[in-house]
Design a protein around this motif. Structure first.
Motif, PDB file in Angstrom:
ATOM      1  N   HIS A  40     -39.251 -21.811  49.441  1.00  0.00           N
ATOM      2  CA  HIS A  40     -38.154 -22.681  49.011  1.00  0.00           C
ATOM      3  C   HIS A  40     -38.580 -23.542  47.821  1.00  0.00           C
ATOM      4  O   HIS A  40     -37.795 -23.736  46.878  1.00  0.00           O
ATOM      5  CB  HIS A  40     -37.680 -23.577  50.160  1.00  0.00           C
ATOM      6  N   VAL A  41     -39.805 -24.050  47.844  1.00  0.00           N
ATOM      7  CA  VAL A  41     -40.304 -24.857  46.718  1.00  0.00           C
ATOM      8  C   VAL A  41     -40.387 -23.988  45.460  1.00  0.00           C
ATOM      9  O   VAL A  41     -39.959 -24.406  44.382  1.00  0.00           O
ATOM     10  CB  VAL A  41     -41.672 -25.502  47.051  1.00  0.00           C
ATOM     11  N   LYS A  42     -40.900 -22.776  45.599  1.00  0.00           N
ATOM     12  CA  LYS A  42     -41.006 -21.875  44.445  1.00  0.00           C
ATOM     13  C   LYS A  42     -39.634 -21.576  43.850  1.00  0.00           C
ATOM     14  O   LYS A  42     -39.477 -21.531  42.625  1.00  0.00           O
ATOM     15  CB  LYS A  42     -41.686 -20.565  44.850  1.00  0.00           C
ATOM     16  N   LYS A  43     -38.632 -21.363  44.720  1.00  0.00           N
ATOM     17  CA  LYS A  43     -37.270 -21.065  44.255  1.00  0.00           C
ATOM     18  C   LYS A  43     -36.601 -22.292  43.629  1.00  0.00           C
ATOM     19  O   LYS A  43     -35.701 -22.151  42.814  1.00  0.00           O
ATOM     20  CB  LYS A  43     -36.403 -20.587  45.415  1.00  0.00           C
ATOM     21  N   GLY A  44     -37.002 -23.479  44.077  1.00  0.00           N
ATOM     22  CA  GLY A  44     -36.377 -24.697  43.581  1.00  0.00           C
ATOM     23  C   GLY A  44     -34.989 -24.924  44.155  1.00  0.00           C
ATOM     24  O   GLY A  44     -34.171 -25.602  43.547  1.00  0.00           O
ATOM     25  N   ASP A  45     -34.732 -24.363  45.341  1.00  0.00           N
ATOM     26  CA  ASP A  45     -33.427 -24.551  45.978  1.00  0.00           C
ATOM     27  C   ASP A  45     -33.361 -25.907  46.685  1.00  0.00           C
ATOM     28  O   ASP A  45     -34.278 -26.727  46.555  1.00  0.00           O
ATOM     29  CB  ASP A  45     -33.105 -23.395  46.926  1.00  0.00           C
ATOM     30  N   LEU A  46     -32.277 -26.156  47.411  1.00  0.00           N
ATOM     31  CA  LEU A  46     -32.069 -27.454  48.047  1.00  0.00           C
ATOM     32  C   LEU A  46     -33.218 -27.837  48.978  1.00  0.00           C
ATOM     33  O   LEU A  46     -33.736 -28.955  48.908  1.00  0.00           O
ATOM     34  CB  LEU A  46     -30.745 -27.464  48.822  1.00  0.00           C
ATOM     35  N   ILE A  47     -33.642 -26.907  49.827  1.00  0.00           N
ATOM     36  CA  ILE A  47     -34.740 -27.185  50.762  1.00  0.00           C
ATOM     37  C   ILE A  47     -36.022 -27.468  49.980  1.00  0.00           C
ATOM     38  O   ILE A  47     -36.765 -28.397  50.290  1.00  0.00           O
ATOM     39  CB  ILE A  47     -34.959 -26.017  51.747  1.00  0.00           C
ATOM     40  N   GLY A  48     -36.287 -26.680  48.954  1.00  0.00           N
ATOM     41  CA  GLY A  48     -37.473 -26.888  48.124  1.00  0.00           C
ATOM     42  C   GLY A  48     -37.461 -28.245  47.439  1.00  0.00           C
ATOM     43  O   GLY A  48     -38.479 -28.946  47.407  1.00  0.00           O
ATOM     44  N   LYS A  49     -36.313 -28.633  46.920  1.00  0.00           N
ATOM     45  CA  LYS A  49     -36.202 -29.942  46.258  1.00  0.00           C
ATOM     46  C   LYS A  49     -36.391 -31.073  47.257  1.00  0.00           C
ATOM     47  O   LYS A  49     -37.009 -32.094  46.937  1.00  0.00           O
ATOM     48  CB  LYS A  49     -34.853 -30.058  45.559  1.00  0.00           C
ATOM     49  N   MET A  50     -35.857 -30.888  48.471  1.00  0.00           N
ATOM     50  CA  MET A  50     -36.044 -31.910  49.497  1.00  0.00           C
ATOM     51  C   MET A  50     -37.527 -32.060  49.832  1.00  0.00           C
ATOM     52  O   MET A  50     -38.033 -33.176  49.966  1.00  0.00           O
ATOM     53  CB  MET A  50     -35.241 -31.555  50.753  1.00  0.00           C
ATOM     54  N   MET A  51     -38.246 -30.934  49.943  1.00  0.00           N
ATOM     55  CA  MET A  51     -39.676 -30.978  50.258  1.00  0.00           C
ATOM     56  C   MET A  51     -40.448 -31.648  49.128  1.00  0.00           C
ATOM     57  O   MET A  51     -41.366 -32.437  49.379  1.00  0.00           O
ATOM     58  CB  MET A  51     -40.200 -29.562  50.520  1.00  0.00           C
ATOM     59  N   ILE A  52     -40.087 -31.359  47.904  1.00  0.00           N
ATOM     60  CA  ILE A  52     -40.738 -32.002  46.753  1.00  0.00           C
ATOM     61  C   ILE A  52     -40.521 -33.509  46.810  1.00  0.00           C
ATOM     62  O   ILE A  52     -41.463 -34.290  46.623  1.00  0.00           O
ATOM     63  CB  ILE A  52     -40.234 -31.402  45.427  1.00  0.00           C
ATOM     64  N   ASP A  53     -39.290 -33.928  47.086  1.00  0.00           N
ATOM     65  CA  ASP A  53     -38.995 -35.364  47.180  1.00  0.00           C
ATOM     66  C   ASP A  53     -39.799 -36.024  48.298  1.00  0.00           C
ATOM     67  O   ASP A  53     -40.315 -37.135  48.131  1.00  0.00           O
ATOM     68  CB  ASP A  53     -37.504 -35.597  47.413  1.00  0.00           C
ATOM     69  N   ILE A  54     -39.909 -35.350  49.428  1.00  0.00           N
ATOM     70  CA  ILE A  54     -40.681 -35.884  50.555  1.00  0.00           C
ATOM     71  C   ILE A  54     -42.146 -36.054  50.167  1.00  0.00           C
ATOM     72  O   ILE A  54     -42.757 -37.098  50.405  1.00  0.00           O
ATOM     73  CB  ILE A  54     -40.549 -34.961  51.791  1.00  0.00           C
ATOM     74  N   GLU A  55     -42.721 -35.028  49.552  1.00  0.00           N
ATOM     75  CA  GLU A  55     -44.133 -35.081  49.157  1.00  0.00           C
ATOM     76  C   GLU A  55     -44.377 -36.142  48.089  1.00  0.00           C
ATOM     77  O   GLU A  55     -45.367 -36.873  48.154  1.00  0.00           O
ATOM     78  CB  GLU A  55     -44.602 -33.717  48.655  1.00  0.00           C
ATOM     79  N   LEU A  56     -43.488 -36.230  47.111  1.00  0.00           N
ATOM     80  CA  LEU A  56     -43.669 -37.240  46.062  1.00  0.00           C
ATOM     81  C   LEU A  56     -43.558 -38.649  46.637  1.00  0.00           C
ATOM     82  O   LEU A  56     -44.307 -39.544  46.235  1.00  0.00           O
ATOM     83  CB  LEU A  56     -42.659 -37.035  44.940  1.00  0.00           C
TER      84      LEU A  56
END
Length: 70
Positions: A40-56
């Motif tokens: 999901h992070v690699k694709k940059g979809d909604l779930i991936g963006k949420m995970m990026i926001d959580i990690e940041l």
């Protein structure tokens, strides 16, 4: 300035450190395996963006001293 691709790479590197059997729950979106979240992070979809926001958010809190290592 850090690029979006560098941020993705950082988040993926952190996720790869998790044990293979760990599941990650993202609110009402469900529970995901480590590999599913990485995709999901690699694709940059909604779930991936949420995970990026959580990690940041976590990394910012660590920087500010809000995260305790006990």
């Amino acid at each position: 300035m850090v690029s979006q691709e560098e941020i993705k790479d950082l988040v993926i590197a952190r996720l790869e450190m998790l044990p293979d059997d760990k599941k990650i729950s993202i609110g009402s979106k469900g529970e995901f395996t480590k590999e599913e979240i990485i995709e999901h992070v690699k694709k940059g979809d909604l779930i991936g963006k949420m995970m990026i926001d959580i990690e940041l958010g976590f990394l910012r809190d660590m920087k500010e001293g809000f995260v305790l290592n006990e």
